[in-house]
Design a protein around this motif. Structure first.
Motif, PDB file in Angstrom:
ATOM      1  N   TYR A 186       0.797  -1.216   0.000  1.00 44.97           N
ATOM      2  CA  TYR A 186       0.000   0.000   0.000  1.00 44.97           C
ATOM      3  C   TYR A 186       0.843   1.286   0.000  1.00 44.97           C
ATOM      4  O   TYR A 186       0.520   2.250  -0.670  1.00 44.97           O
ATOM      5  N   ASP A 233      -6.497   5.198  -3.725  1.00 48.83           N
ATOM      6  CA  ASP A 233      -7.579   4.360  -3.191  1.00 48.83           C
ATOM      7  C   ASP A 233      -8.223   3.484  -4.269  1.00 48.83           C
ATOM      8  O   ASP A 233      -8.482   2.300  -4.057  1.00 48.83           O
ATOM      9  N   LEU A 237      -2.952  -6.190   3.147  1.00 48.31           N
ATOM     10  CA  LEU A 237      -2.600  -4.781   2.948  1.00 48.31           C
ATOM     11  C   LEU A 237      -1.358  -4.506   3.788  1.00 48.31           C
ATOM     12  O   LEU A 237      -1.405  -4.608   5.014  1.00 48.31           O
ATOM     13  N   SER A 294       2.229  -2.034   4.533  1.00 51.19           N
ATOM     14  CA  SER A 294       2.915  -0.765   4.242  1.00 51.19           C
ATOM     15  C   SER A 294       4.020  -0.521   5.260  1.00 51.19           C
ATOM     16  O   SER A 294       4.146  -1.250   6.240  1.00 51.19           O
ATOM     17  N   ILE A 340      -7.216   4.003   6.278  1.00 50.60           N
ATOM     18  CA  ILE A 340      -7.271   2.538   6.196  1.00 50.60           C
ATOM     19  C   ILE A 340      -8.673   2.050   6.578  1.00 50.60           C
ATOM     20  O   ILE A 340      -9.238   1.158   5.931  1.00 50.60           O
ATOM     21  N   LEU A 365      -3.945  -7.459   7.693  1.00 49.47           N
ATOM     22  CA  LEU A 365      -3.197  -6.199   7.690  1.00 49.47           C
ATOM     23  C   LEU A 365      -1.767  -6.437   8.122  1.00 49.47           C
ATOM     24  O   LEU A 365      -1.485  -7.309   8.949  1.00 49.47           O
ATOM     25  N   LEU A 393       0.580  -3.488   8.914  1.00 48.35           N
ATOM     26  CA  LEU A 393       0.783  -2.037   8.904  1.00 48.35           C
ATOM     27  C   LEU A 393       1.518  -1.563  10.159  1.00 48.35           C
ATOM     28  O   LEU A 393       1.381  -0.408  10.574  1.00 48.35           O
ATOM     29  N   TRP A 398      -9.802  -0.984  12.953  1.00 45.70           N
ATOM     30  CA  TRP A 398      -9.552  -1.730  11.710  1.00 45.70           C
ATOM     31  C   TRP A 398     -10.235  -3.096  11.757  1.00 45.70           C
ATOM     32  O   TRP A 398     -10.756  -3.577  10.756  1.00 45.70           O
TER      33      TRP A 398
END
Ligand code: 5AD
Length: 361
Positions: A42, A69, A89, A91, A103, A122, A124, A135
């Motif tokens: 991401y 997005d 996802l 990052s 997010i 995730l 992240l 989230w």
């Protein structure tokens, strides 16, 4: 398994018995299905400064990006339509209210777009409990946060002073308490890392009772501080490197890391038969068939890269990272053939949740 036994296995020059045992246990537990996680890298913006990582904040040679997005939504929809079951996802680490909300919004949109069918993982980084909870409420089911190395002293050697081992550990605990499926992992073949450290890592996964593990070889990145000690010798395997030419040494070093990673995966499958284990991208960098070799002896997860091509080459965690230029459809077709060759099969349209997690009370 105690540390001494693990170290004996890691030292073994012929691991065929170990691999046979791991294969057998894999067949009896998770079986021959491989689950796909479409990986969306991401963003490469990162507030951290890890000494090994290509996207560390101090690396000014990186062109920083956030995937827009719409492209994230397109990738998620593609994964869903193709029956991938799940996306990841991932990052660089960043903590801000704006990031949390962005997010959260994306997660809500992905869930709506995919009829609430896609599984979302995730990766992240370290966040506070409220963010993890938001989230999760927006649809995330799993979270990956590698401890990188479970040995505190080694961790401190590989990170600047303001990176806190305890804070990372606490995040893993928080994620577990929130009832995420939790994954962690380590790098293998780091400078200063010994076989004792790797044995500790395997014991750490067990003690933390994690549901998923992704571990892969450490690979130098030229724009990082650790690059300057790339000839550092840590494990007994590497000792012979001292007497080789640069070219030969590089080749053998790669081979050693690949061998060690495969042994670690086999040991982990024996130790924790029902968890999900990823065949990581870094393995593919060391050997074109690295991921397939990992699947054969224990791994059951592959993360095909779904990052839009125009961003892909900026997510350079380490040198030589595979930047596939094929279309996504071709990549999957190729993967199917490769997996069929080793008797494995893609588990389409299934989340492929960790059996270990599902069996928890
Ligand atoms: N070699 C291998 N893996 C790396 N990572 C970061 N830098 C490197 C490197 N030089 C891994 C870290 C991180 C994941 C996203 O990538 O383990 O958690």
């Amino acid at each position: 398994m105690n540390a001494a036994t693990i170290i004996d296995y890691l030292n073994m020059s012929d691991p065929s018995d170990l691999f046979a045992k791991a294969k057998q246990i894999k067949a009896e537990t998770v079986g021959n299905k491989v689950y796909l996680r479409g990986l969306i890298e991401y963003s490469n913006r990162c507030a951290k400064d890890c000494y090994y990582c290509g996207i560390r904040v101090s690396n000014t040679n990186v062109c920083r990006y956030d995937v827009d997005d719409q492209s994230v939504l397109d990738a998620a929809e593609y994964a869903w339509r193709k029956g991938f079951g799940s996306i990841v996802l991932q990052s660089g680490e960043r903590k801000s209210r704006e990031f949390t909300l962005r997010i959260e919004t994306l997660l809500n949109q992905i869930m709506t777009l995919t009829n609430h069918e896609i599984g979302i993982t995730l990766s992240l980084g370290e966040q506070d409990e409220d963010t993890y909870k938001r989230w999760q409420d927006a649809g995330a089911k799993r979270y990956l946060l590698r401890i990188e190395t479970s040995n505190r002293t080694l961790y401190e050697k590989l990170h600047p002073k303001n990176h806190d081992y305890d804070a990372r550990l606490k995040c893993l605990e928080t994620l577990k308490n929130l009832n995420y499926q939790v994954g962690t992992g380590v790098m293998i073949g780091l400078p200063f890392q010994t076989l004792e450290h790797l044995a500790e890592d395997l014991q750490f996964f067990q003690t933390m009772d994690v549901d998923m593990v992704g571990m892969g070889p450490y690979i130098e990145h030229v724009d990082t501080p650790l690059y300057s000690i790339k000839n550092h010798v840590s494990t007994p395997l590497d000792v012979q490197l001292r007497w080789l030419s640069e070219v030969e040494a590089t080749k053998l070093k790669k081979q050693n890391r690949l061998d060690l990673t495969l042994k670690m995966i086999a040991l982990l499958r024996i130790q924790m038969p029902t968890i999900n284990i990823a065949a990581t991208t870094a393995l593919q960098t060391l050997d074109p068939f690295g991921r397939e070799k990992a699947i054969e002896i224990g791994a059951n997860i592959i993360m095909p890269n779904l990052t839009p091509l125009k961003y892909r080459e900026n997510y350079f965690l380490y040198d030589g990272k595979t930047v596939v230029k094929d279309t996504f459809d071709d990549t999957i077709a190729d993967l199917e053939v490769r997996l069929a060759q080793i008797g494995a099969e893609i588990g389409y349209n299934q989340h492929g949740d960790s059996l270990h997690f599902k069996s928890k009370p």
